[in-house]
Design a protein around this motif. Structure first.
Motif, PDB file in Angstrom:
ATOM      1  N   LEU A  71       1.167  -1.166   0.376  1.00  0.00           N
ATOM      2  CA  LEU A  71       0.038  -0.172   0.399  1.00  0.00           C
ATOM      3  C   LEU A  71       1.094   1.237  -0.088  1.00  0.00           C
ATOM      4  CD1 LEU A  71      -2.539  -0.869   2.762  1.00  0.00           C
ATOM      5  CD2 LEU A  71      -2.962  -1.312   0.385  1.00  0.00           C
ATOM      6  N   ASP A  72       0.038   2.375  -0.523  1.00  0.00           N
ATOM      7  CA  ASP A  72       1.078   3.686  -0.695  1.00  0.00           C
ATOM      8  C   ASP A  72       2.259   3.905   0.579  1.00  0.00           C
ATOM      9  OD1 ASP A  72      -0.384   4.096  -3.081  1.00  0.00           O
ATOM     10  OD2 ASP A  72      -0.906   5.958  -2.893  1.00  0.00           O
ATOM     11  N   CYS A  73       0.726   3.742   1.789  1.00  0.00           N
ATOM     12  CA  CYS A  73       1.895   3.803   3.714  1.00  0.00           C
ATOM     13  C   CYS A  73       3.137   3.415   4.021  1.00  0.00           C
ATOM     14  CB  CYS A  73       0.732   3.746   4.752  1.00  0.00           C
ATOM     15  SG  CYS A  73      -0.117   2.518   4.891  1.00  0.00           S
ATOM     16  N   VAL A  74       2.989   2.463   3.182  1.00  0.00           N
ATOM     17  CA  VAL A  74       3.531   1.281   3.048  1.00  0.00           C
ATOM     18  C   VAL A  74       5.296   1.617   2.155  1.00  0.00           C
ATOM     19  CG1 VAL A  74       4.732  -1.406   3.178  1.00  0.00           C
ATOM     20  CG2 VAL A  74       2.882  -0.551   3.981  1.00  0.00           C
ATOM     21  N   ILE A  75       5.151   2.261   0.863  1.00  0.00           N
ATOM     22  CA  ILE A  75       5.991   2.419   0.101  1.00  0.00           C
ATOM     23  C   ILE A  75       6.591   4.042   0.838  1.00  0.00           C
ATOM     24  CG2 ILE A  75       6.495   3.691  -2.117  1.00  0.00           C
ATOM     25  CD1 ILE A  75       3.249   1.932  -2.937  1.00  0.00           C
ATOM     26  N   LYS A  76       5.694   4.403   1.500  1.00  0.00           N
ATOM     27  CA  LYS A  76       6.480   5.427   1.268  1.00  0.00           C
ATOM     28  C   LYS A  76       7.672   5.480   3.078  1.00  0.00           C
ATOM     29  CE  LYS A  76       2.522   8.644   0.260  1.00  0.00           C
ATOM     30  NZ  LYS A  76       1.432   9.610   0.888  1.00  0.00           N
ATOM     31  N   ALA A  77       6.798   4.491   4.318  1.00  0.00           N
ATOM     32  CA  ALA A  77       7.930   4.162   4.890  1.00  0.00           C
ATOM     33  C   ALA A  77       8.572   3.079   4.472  1.00  0.00           C
ATOM     34  CB  ALA A  77       7.243   3.584   6.324  1.00  0.00           C
ATOM     35  N   ARG A  78       8.592   2.909   3.576  1.00  0.00           N
ATOM     36  CA  ARG A  78       9.744   2.225   2.955  1.00  0.00           C
ATOM     37  C   ARG A  78      10.861   2.844   2.130  1.00  0.00           C
ATOM     38  NH1 ARG A  78       9.591  -1.803   6.053  1.00  0.00           N
ATOM     39  NH2 ARG A  78       8.627  -3.464   6.552  1.00  0.00           N
ATOM     40  N   VAL A  79      11.134   3.705   1.774  1.00  0.00           N
ATOM     41  CA  VAL A  79      11.773   4.302   0.783  1.00  0.00           C
ATOM     42  C   VAL A  79      12.067   5.469   1.746  1.00  0.00           C
ATOM     43  CG1 VAL A  79      11.120   6.814  -0.878  1.00  0.00           C
ATOM     44  CG2 VAL A  79      10.192   4.147  -1.145  1.00  0.00           C
ATOM     45  N   GLN A  80      11.475   6.447   2.694  1.00  0.00           N
ATOM     46  CA  GLN A  80      11.737   7.276   3.804  1.00  0.00           C
ATOM     47  C   GLN A  80      13.024   6.064   4.740  1.00  0.00           C
ATOM     48  OE1 GLN A  80       9.212   8.675   6.609  1.00  0.00           O
ATOM     49  NE2 GLN A  80      10.178  10.425   7.278  1.00  0.00           N
ATOM     50  N   ALA A  81      12.643   5.322   4.665  1.00  0.00           N
ATOM     51  CA  ALA A  81      13.684   4.050   5.808  1.00  0.00           C
ATOM     52  C   ALA A  81      14.780   4.392   5.238  1.00  0.00           C
ATOM     53  CB  ALA A  81      12.976   3.388   6.410  1.00  0.00           C
ATOM     54  N   ALA A  82      14.637   3.651   3.528  1.00  0.00           N
ATOM     55  CA  ALA A  82      15.866   3.693   3.431  1.00  0.00           C
ATOM     56  C   ALA A  82      16.842   4.896   3.132  1.00  0.00           C
ATOM     57  CB  ALA A  82      15.669   3.125   1.478  1.00  0.00           C
ATOM     58  N   ILE A  83      16.327   6.076   2.546  1.00  0.00           N
ATOM     59  CA  ILE A  83      16.751   7.599   2.632  1.00  0.00           C
ATOM     60  C   ILE A  83      17.462   7.634   3.681  1.00  0.00           C
ATOM     61  CG2 ILE A  83      16.517   9.743   2.513  1.00  0.00           C
ATOM     62  CD1 ILE A  83      13.909   8.471   0.360  1.00  0.00           C
ATOM     63  N   MET A  84      16.268   7.392   4.868  1.00  0.00           N
ATOM     64  CA  MET A  84      17.328   7.951   6.346  1.00  0.00           C
ATOM     65  C   MET A  84      18.946   6.883   6.528  1.00  0.00           C
ATOM     66  SD  MET A  84      14.281   9.033   8.498  1.00  0.00           S
ATOM     67  CE  MET A  84      15.207   8.887   9.739  1.00  0.00           C
ATOM     68  N   ARG A  85      18.704   6.364   6.062  1.00  0.00           N
ATOM     69  CA  ARG A  85      19.949   4.830   6.220  1.00  0.00           C
ATOM     70  C   ARG A  85      20.938   5.311   5.330  1.00  0.00           C
ATOM     71  NH1 ARG A  85      16.819  -0.261   6.993  1.00  0.00           N
ATOM     72  NH2 ARG A  85      14.953  -0.525   8.930  1.00  0.00           N
ATOM     73  N   ALA A  86      20.259   5.547   4.193  1.00  0.00           N
ATOM     74  CA  ALA A  86      21.389   5.633   2.975  1.00  0.00           C
ATOM     75  C   ALA A  86      22.285   6.866   3.652  1.00  0.00           C
ATOM     76  CB  ALA A  86      21.162   6.001   2.175  1.00  0.00           C
ATOM     77  N   ALA A  87      21.203   8.246   4.215  1.00  0.00           N
ATOM     78  CA  ALA A  87      21.882   9.670   3.953  1.00  0.00           C
ATOM     79  C   ALA A  87      22.691   9.582   5.829  1.00  0.00           C
ATOM     80  CB  ALA A  87      20.670  10.197   4.120  1.00  0.00           C
ATOM     81  N   ASP A  88      23.116   8.359   6.208  1.00  0.00           N
ATOM     82  CA  ASP A  88      22.816   8.015   7.663  1.00  0.00           C
ATOM     83  C   ASP A  88      22.886   9.203   8.669  1.00  0.00           C
ATOM     84  OD1 ASP A  88      23.977   6.853   9.918  1.00  0.00           O
ATOM     85  OD2 ASP A  88      26.440   8.190   9.354  1.00  0.00           O
ATOM     86  N   SER A  89      21.454   9.971   8.661  1.00  0.00           N
ATOM     87  CA  SER A  89      20.226  10.277   9.691  1.00  0.00           C
ATOM     88  C   SER A  89      19.596  10.046  10.698  1.00  0.00           C
ATOM     89  CB  SER A  89      19.740  11.263   8.458  1.00  0.00           C
ATOM     90  OG  SER A  89      18.912  12.138   8.814  1.00  0.00           O
ATOM     91  N   ASN A  90      19.240  10.474  11.555  1.00  0.00           N
ATOM     92  CA  ASN A  90      18.769   9.771  12.691  1.00  0.00           C
ATOM     93  C   ASN A  90      17.672  10.784  12.650  1.00  0.00           C
ATOM     94  OD1 ASN A  90      19.950   8.004  13.542  1.00  0.00           O
ATOM     95  ND2 ASN A  90      21.152   8.861  14.401  1.00  0.00           N
ATOM     96  N   ASP A  91      17.307  12.066  11.236  1.00  0.00           N
ATOM     97  CA  ASP A  91      16.267  13.519  11.625  1.00  0.00           C
ATOM     98  C   ASP A  91      14.611  12.512  11.033  1.00  0.00           C
ATOM     99  OD1 ASP A  91      14.603  14.964  12.094  1.00  0.00           O
ATOM    100  OD2 ASP A  91      16.170  16.770   9.969  1.00  0.00           O
ATOM    101  N   ILE A  92      14.133  12.106  11.749  1.00  0.00           N
ATOM    102  CA  ILE A  92      12.977  11.202  11.459  1.00  0.00           C
ATOM    103  C   ILE A  92      11.302  12.477  11.468  1.00  0.00           C
ATOM    104  CG2 ILE A  92      10.679  10.391  12.181  1.00  0.00           C
ATOM    105  CD1 ILE A  92      12.812   8.588  13.838  1.00  0.00           C
ATOM    106  N   GLN A  93      10.967  12.263  10.081  1.00  0.00           N
ATOM    107  CA  GLN A  93      10.554  13.965   9.913  1.00  0.00           C
ATOM    108  C   GLN A  93       9.010  13.174   9.897  1.00  0.00           C
ATOM    109  OE1 GLN A  93      11.731  15.072   6.355  1.00  0.00           O
ATOM    110  NE2 GLN A  93      13.822  15.478   7.165  1.00  0.00           N
ATOM    111  N   TRP A  94       8.606  13.608  10.877  1.00  0.00           N
ATOM    112  CA  TRP A  94       7.089  12.433  11.322  1.00  0.00           C
ATOM    113  C   TRP A  94       5.540  13.571  10.196  1.00  0.00           C
ATOM    114  CZ3 TRP A  94       7.214   7.960  12.900  1.00  0.00           C
ATOM    115  CH2 TRP A  94       8.400   7.795  14.121  1.00  0.00           C
ATOM    116  N   SER A  95       6.150  14.462  10.513  1.00  0.00           N
ATOM    117  CA  SER A  95       4.741  15.584   9.802  1.00  0.00           C
ATOM    118  C   SER A  95       5.008  15.392   8.110  1.00  0.00           C
ATOM    119  CB  SER A  95       4.098  16.231  10.470  1.00  0.00           C
ATOM    120  OG  SER A  95       5.693  17.915  10.390  1.00  0.00           O
TER     121      SER A  95
END
Length: 98
Positions: A71-95
């Motif tokens: 579903l779209d919500c899963v796609i968004k979550a997975r892409v965001q998680a991959a980006i954060m890991r690849a950018a070595d970021s802990n800044d979660i952008q919840w909203s």
């Protein structure tokens, strides 16, 4: 965000997807999508991926996406998680994504 190393998020289970992201020295976005529902929803899946990339400020990356009917919500979550890991970021952008 700048993609500085390879990373991935997700699984290959039903109703999920796996996103593998790597830096792209060419300086653009390349998406390779393999989906069980590609004919019906391939364009929409890619649109959602590009929306997340844009919203998170990613302008150069290569993504390999294997979708198993997520579903779209899963796609968004997975892409965001991959980006954060690849950018070595802990800044979660919840909203940032609705």
């Amino acid at each position: 965000m700048k993609i500085i190393r390879p990373a991935y998020a997700g699984t290959l289970e039903s109703s999920d997807l796996q996103v593998r992201i790597t830096p792209n020295p060419e300086g653009d976005i390349e998406i390779s999508l393999d989906s069980t529902v590609q004919k019906q929803f391939g364009a929409e899946i890619e649109r959602v991926i590009r929306e997340v990339l844009s919203h998170m400020g990613v302008s150069a990356a290569t993504l390999e996406v294997e979708d198993k009917g997520a579903l779209d919500c899963v796609i968004k979550a997975r892409v965001q998680a991959a980006i954060m890991r690849a950018a070595d970021s802990n800044d979660i952008q919840w909203s940032t994504l609705s």
